[in-house]
Design a protein around this motif. Structure first.
Motif, PDB file in Angstrom:
ATOM      1  N   ASP A  60       0.893  -1.241   0.258  1.00 66.05           N
ATOM      2  CA  ASP A  60       0.075  -0.040  -0.063  1.00 66.05           C
ATOM      3  C   ASP A  60       0.897   1.136  -0.149  1.00 66.05           C
ATOM      4  OD1 ASP A  60      -2.982  -0.438   0.305  1.00 66.05           O
ATOM      5  OD2 ASP A  60      -2.367  -1.662   2.175  1.00 66.05           O
ATOM      6  N   VAL A  61       0.589   2.353  -0.727  1.00 67.14           N
ATOM      7  CA  VAL A  61       1.108   3.443  -0.591  1.00 67.14           C
ATOM      8  C   VAL A  61       0.175   4.454  -0.458  1.00 67.14           C
ATOM      9  CG1 VAL A  61       2.389   5.070  -2.108  1.00 67.14           C
ATOM     10  CG2 VAL A  61       2.980   2.737  -2.645  1.00 67.14           C
ATOM     11  N   VAL A  62       0.629   5.471   0.790  1.00 69.05           N
ATOM     12  CA  VAL A  62      -0.494   6.097   1.110  1.00 69.05           C
ATOM     13  C   VAL A  62       0.071   7.741   1.081  1.00 69.05           C
ATOM     14  CG1 VAL A  62      -1.987   6.799   3.177  1.00 69.05           C
ATOM     15  CG2 VAL A  62      -1.505   4.336   2.588  1.00 69.05           C
ATOM     16  N   PRO A  63      -0.559   8.524   0.308  1.00 72.97           N
ATOM     17  CA  PRO A  63       0.117   9.872   0.399  1.00 72.97           C
ATOM     18  C   PRO A  63      -0.891  10.446   1.515  1.00 72.97           C
ATOM     19  CG  PRO A  63      -1.007   9.413  -1.771  1.00 72.97           C
ATOM     20  CD  PRO A  63      -1.085   8.499  -0.887  1.00 72.97           C
ATOM     21  N   THR A  64       0.096  11.432   2.257  1.00 68.41           N
ATOM     22  CA  THR A  64      -0.843  12.488   3.275  1.00 68.41           C
ATOM     23  C   THR A  64      -0.368  13.791   2.745  1.00 68.41           C
ATOM     24  OG1 THR A  64       0.953  12.371   5.091  1.00 68.41           O
ATOM     25  CG2 THR A  64      -0.725  10.539   4.951  1.00 68.41           C
ATOM     26  N   PHE A  65      -0.862  14.748   3.883  1.00 61.75           N
ATOM     27  CA  PHE A  65      -0.321  16.138   3.485  1.00 61.75           C
ATOM     28  C   PHE A  65       0.887  16.407   3.352  1.00 61.75           C
ATOM     29  CE2 PHE A  65      -4.088  16.382   6.545  1.00 61.75           C
ATOM     30  CZ  PHE A  65      -5.077  17.364   5.678  1.00 61.75           C
TER      31      PHE A  65
ATOM     32  N   ILE B 234      -0.127  16.656  15.396  1.00 60.89           N
ATOM     33  CA  ILE B 234       0.583  16.748  14.194  1.00 60.89           C
ATOM     34  C   ILE B 234      -0.320  16.682  12.973  1.00 60.89           C
ATOM     35  CG2 ILE B 234       2.867  15.418  14.862  1.00 60.89           C
ATOM     36  CD1 ILE B 234       1.357  12.859  13.318  1.00 60.89           C
ATOM     37  N   VAL B 235       0.323  17.319  11.969  1.00 61.38           N
ATOM     38  CA  VAL B 235      -0.469  17.268  10.427  1.00 61.38           C
ATOM     39  C   VAL B 235      -0.612  15.674  10.378  1.00 61.38           C
ATOM     40  CG1 VAL B 235      -0.643  17.912   8.301  1.00 61.38           C
ATOM     41  CG2 VAL B 235       0.184  19.447   9.832  1.00 61.38           C
ATOM     42  N   SER B 236      -1.821  15.458  10.067  1.00 61.46           N
ATOM     43  CA  SER B 236      -1.962  13.781   9.942  1.00 61.46           C
ATOM     44  C   SER B 236      -0.890  13.096   8.937  1.00 61.46           C
ATOM     45  CB  SER B 236      -3.392  13.422   9.461  1.00 61.46           C
ATOM     46  OG  SER B 236      -4.479  14.014  10.615  1.00 61.46           O
ATOM     47  N   ASP B 237      -0.515  11.888   9.364  1.00 59.54           N
ATOM     48  CA  ASP B 237       0.183  11.351   8.533  1.00 59.54           C
ATOM     49  C   ASP B 237      -0.188   9.722   8.624  1.00 59.54           C
ATOM     50  OD1 ASP B 237       1.518  10.470  10.859  1.00 59.54           O
ATOM     51  OD2 ASP B 237       3.442  10.682   9.986  1.00 59.54           O
ATOM     52  N   GLY B 238       0.446   8.923   8.010  1.00 62.95           N
ATOM     53  CA  GLY B 238       0.208   7.593   7.862  1.00 62.95           C
ATOM     54  C   GLY B 238       0.275   6.812   9.061  1.00 62.95           C
ATOM     55  N   VAL B 239      -0.789   6.106   9.357  1.00 61.11           N
ATOM     56  CA  VAL B 239      -0.809   4.906  10.631  1.00 61.11           C
ATOM     57  C   VAL B 239      -0.966   3.539  10.330  1.00 61.11           C
ATOM     58  CG1 VAL B 239      -1.785   6.703  12.217  1.00 61.11           C
ATOM     59  CG2 VAL B 239      -3.459   5.290  11.232  1.00 61.11           C
ATOM     60  N   TYR B 265      -2.403  12.222  15.680  1.00 64.22           N
ATOM     61  CA  TYR B 265      -1.641  12.130  17.182  1.00 64.22           C
ATOM     62  C   TYR B 265      -0.229  11.632  16.824  1.00 64.22           C
ATOM     63  CZ  TYR B 265      -6.286  12.524  19.048  1.00 64.22           C
ATOM     64  OH  TYR B 265      -7.684  12.810  19.794  1.00 64.22           O
ATOM     65  N   PRO B 266       0.607  12.118  17.679  1.00 61.64           N
ATOM     66  CA  PRO B 266       2.108  11.504  17.337  1.00 61.64           C
ATOM     67  C   PRO B 266       2.181  10.117  17.985  1.00 61.64           C
ATOM     68  CG  PRO B 266       2.050  13.145  19.112  1.00 61.64           C
ATOM     69  CD  PRO B 266       0.507  13.305  18.493  1.00 61.64           C
ATOM     70  N   LYS B 267       2.839   9.405  17.029  1.00 61.12           N
ATOM     71  CA  LYS B 267       3.078   7.802  17.597  1.00 61.12           C
ATOM     72  C   LYS B 267       4.442   7.757  18.280  1.00 61.12           C
ATOM     73  CE  LYS B 267       2.012   7.672  13.528  1.00 61.12           C
ATOM     74  NZ  LYS B 267       1.237   8.993  13.238  1.00 61.12           N
ATOM     75  N   ILE B 268       4.353   7.358  19.520  1.00 61.57           N
ATOM     76  CA  ILE B 268       5.864   7.038  20.015  1.00 61.57           C
ATOM     77  C   ILE B 268       6.488   5.760  19.641  1.00 61.57           C
ATOM     78  CG2 ILE B 268       4.513   5.883  22.160  1.00 61.57           C
ATOM     79  CD1 ILE B 268       6.681   7.320  24.126  1.00 61.57           C
TER      80      ILE B 268
END
Lengths: 261, 344
Positions: A60-65, B234-239, B265-268
């Motif tokens: 999976d390749v997921v672009p975010t902001f 945080i500005v949302s990123d992948g989880v 949310y930040p991921k530790i």
């Protein structure tokens, strides 16, 4: 290599042993997102021309902001090798060469479909019509899809419409509601809880699992303009879309076409 | 040949799962799938299936099922009690970790699941139509399984009949998971946390709270402080499943199979793949500790888990269920040799 003050080096961040996040920056910024999409493009190309097992392990390749998260199968490829390749691609990737699709999507602003429009107008000291005019003259940029399947985070909302989320979120936002919060615009694909301001409704489903090739209407990198339609048009389009006599693709603009104002 | 099982009681918290849905995360579709993939593989292997066949994940009260079309073979992996009521009224306990062949009108009543999650496999796997490449139920978007929801009373599970009327059943020892701390890889936002928070994270016991579902589990423990209040967002990123988010309240949330694809949310740290199955068995109030490993160690632990599963599979034992006729043994016995003198 592209290293200058405006282009900080991308960072490779581990997301466990089955994903890497390549981070280009920490803010919401169209130029940053262009680099995210540029890497996605490079990666797509690298996967088609290379038989490298690390690239083949990508699922999976997921672009975010501001980043690209690449999920891989740790049983079928070396995470370290994939990480090195991602960083190398990221350092050389520029802005996305191909732009996303352009959509002109209908929206009906009738009061019962736009429960927060009057309140927003009052709080901003603007008329209903001015808010609608601002919304329909803005080109929104789809940064990413998340929160729920097909939910598009669209940037570009004019500053004068910037508004915090509702103090108490709704337990049930109707499906296909056009909504804004902060500097973002979105559409709720399903009925769900939500705290964004509801300003209208589109007849188009944002997610349709039956359309297996393109279940989500919008993709990261797409651009969207809203076109105000009256209730009769809204109802007719809703019915035609539901019966599949009208294709969702018919709301796509050709790349060279001008936005209708 | 087709088999069909009716759920005459759907139980509670049971859903159809397989290894999950891949290739759709960029449009916000969660992976979903089994919370404990090795355990589901065991149930499938006992039932004679491919390890990744769709099975019923049971997380609360097991269902009661009745065979409509048989025979079908079933197997349960996990800790639960079950009862088999044959069509003729004979009732007997049904053991987990052992396959059983059921005929039409046989009923199996499965009780409460003792330690978080158990799997029921049926011959051929549960053959509902795949959606977006998987049969896994993803309730948030109503995708997969049966109408995208948990199973309920009256649902039917299409499956197949065992390919040959093989009288042998299969059993094995329960698969054991590792114990000890849950192993994590630091990041991606470990630098958002103070040195003290990182020390506390690795050196304190956290407690699982009752707030747990297929999306995630909330823990309580020492407050894990961010370096600044702003660092809590945080500005949302992948989880991904296993990511440990820490919102401003400093209490960690471990994401699980149905988690969304991006988060703010930040991921530790992120739980390694090999330890994700263990999380499915945590009970509210149970202590949880973390230990940091690197990518190489994570790979070794995952390889060891695959070897453990292969060894478990090699230990599968065939047996004949009580009361069955062993036809091959009958043919090999010389039953007439003692019949020289027929008079009474």
């Amino acid at each position: 290599m592209n290293h200058d003050a405006h282009r900080p080096s991308p960072r490779l961040l581990p997301l466990g042993d089955a994903a890497w996040t390549v981070e280009f920056g920490t803010s919401i910024d169209p130029a940053l997102h262009g680099r995210v999409m540029g890497l996605a493009e490079q990666l797509r190309h690298a996967r088609t021309v290379s038989d490298c097992p690390a690239l083949a392990s990508i699922v999976d390749v997921v672009p975010t902001f501001r980043s690209l998260t690449v999920h891989y199968d740790p049983l079928h490829g070396s995470g370290e090798m994939l990480g090195r390749q991602l960083l190398e691609l990221a350092e050389n990737a520029g802005q996305a060469a191909t732009s996303g699709r352009r959509w002109q999507l209908p929206v009906c602003f009738d009061s019962d479909l736009a429960p927060d429009l009057d309140a927003l107008a009052a709080s901003k000291g603007l008329s209903r019509e001015t808010i609608i005019e601002r919304l329909t003259s803005t080109t929104f940029h789809v940064y990413m899809i998340g929160f729920m399947p097909g939910f598009p985070y669209m940037g570009g909302l004019p500053d004068e419409l910037n508004t915090p989320r509702l103090a108490s979120p709704r337990k049930a936002v109707p499906a296909r509601s056009l909504a804004i919060a902060g500097e973002m615009c979105a559409v709720y694909p399903w009925e769900s809880p939500g705290g964004w301001h509801l300003l209208g409704r589109t007849p188009i489903s944002l997610f349709d699992a039956v359309d297996r090739d393109n279940p989500a209407l919008l993709a990261s990198g797409d651009e969207v303009r809203w076109l105000a339609v009256d209730r009769d048009t809204y109802r007719a389009q809703e019915a035609a879309l539901a019966s599949r006599t009208l294709a969702r693709d018919s709301f796509l603009l050709a790349p060279e076409a001008a936005w209708t104002v | 040949m087709d088999g069909l099982i009716e759920l005459i009681d759907g139980g509670l918290g049971n859903s159809i799962q397989d290894p999950g849905r891949r290739g759709y995360r960029h449009i916000g579709v969660a992976v979903s799938g089994t919370l404990d993939r090795p355990l589901a593989a065991c149930a499938n292997l006992l039932a004679g299936n491919h390890p990744d066949a769709a099975s019923l994940e049971m997380r609360g009260i097991g269902p009661t099922l009745k065979v409509q079309h048989g025979p079908v073979r079933i197997a349960i992996a996990g800790q639960t009690r079950a009862t088999l009521i044959r069509a003729n009224g004979n009732t007997q306990p049904l053991a987990a970790w052992c396959s059983t062949t059921l005929d039409a009108s046989d009923v199996v009543k499965i009780g409460a699941i003792a330690d978080g999650v158990a799997y029921l496999a049926v011959s051929g796997g549960i053959r509902v139509a795949p959606e977006l490449g998987s049969r896994a139920t993803y309730q948030r978007a109503a995708i997969g399984g049966i109408n995208g929801r948990a199973v309920q009373t009256g649902d039917t599970l299409p499956c197949s009949q065992p390919t040959q009327r093989d009288l042998r059943e299969w059993r094995a020892e329960p698969l054991r998971h590792d114990d000890g701390p849950i192993r994590v890889i630091p990041g991606p936002q470990d630098e958002h946390f103070s040195t003290i928070a990182w020390f506390d994270f690795l050196n304190s016991a956290f407690v699982a709270t009752p707030e747990m579902d297929r999306m995630g589990m909330r823990l309580s423990g020492p407050k894990l402080s961010h370096i600044t209040p702003e660092a809590a967002d945080i500005v949302s990123d992948g989880v991904t499943p296993g990511a440990i988010q820490v919102p401003a309240n400093g209490q960690p949330i471990i994401l699980l199979a149905d988690c969304q694809t991006v988060g703010g949310y930040p991921k530790i740290a992120t739980v390694i793949t090999a330890d994700l199955p263990r999380l499915a068995h945590w009970q509210p109030g149970q202590e949880i500790r973390f230990a940091a490993v690197d990518l190489t160690q994570a790979g070794q632990l995952l390889a060891a888990q695959m070897q453990q599963l292969a060894a478990w599979q090699n230990g599968l034992q065939a047996f004949l269920p009580p009361g069955s006729l062993d036809e091959s043994a009958l043919y090999n016995l010389n039953l007439v040799s003692g019949m020289v003198r027929a008079e009474p």
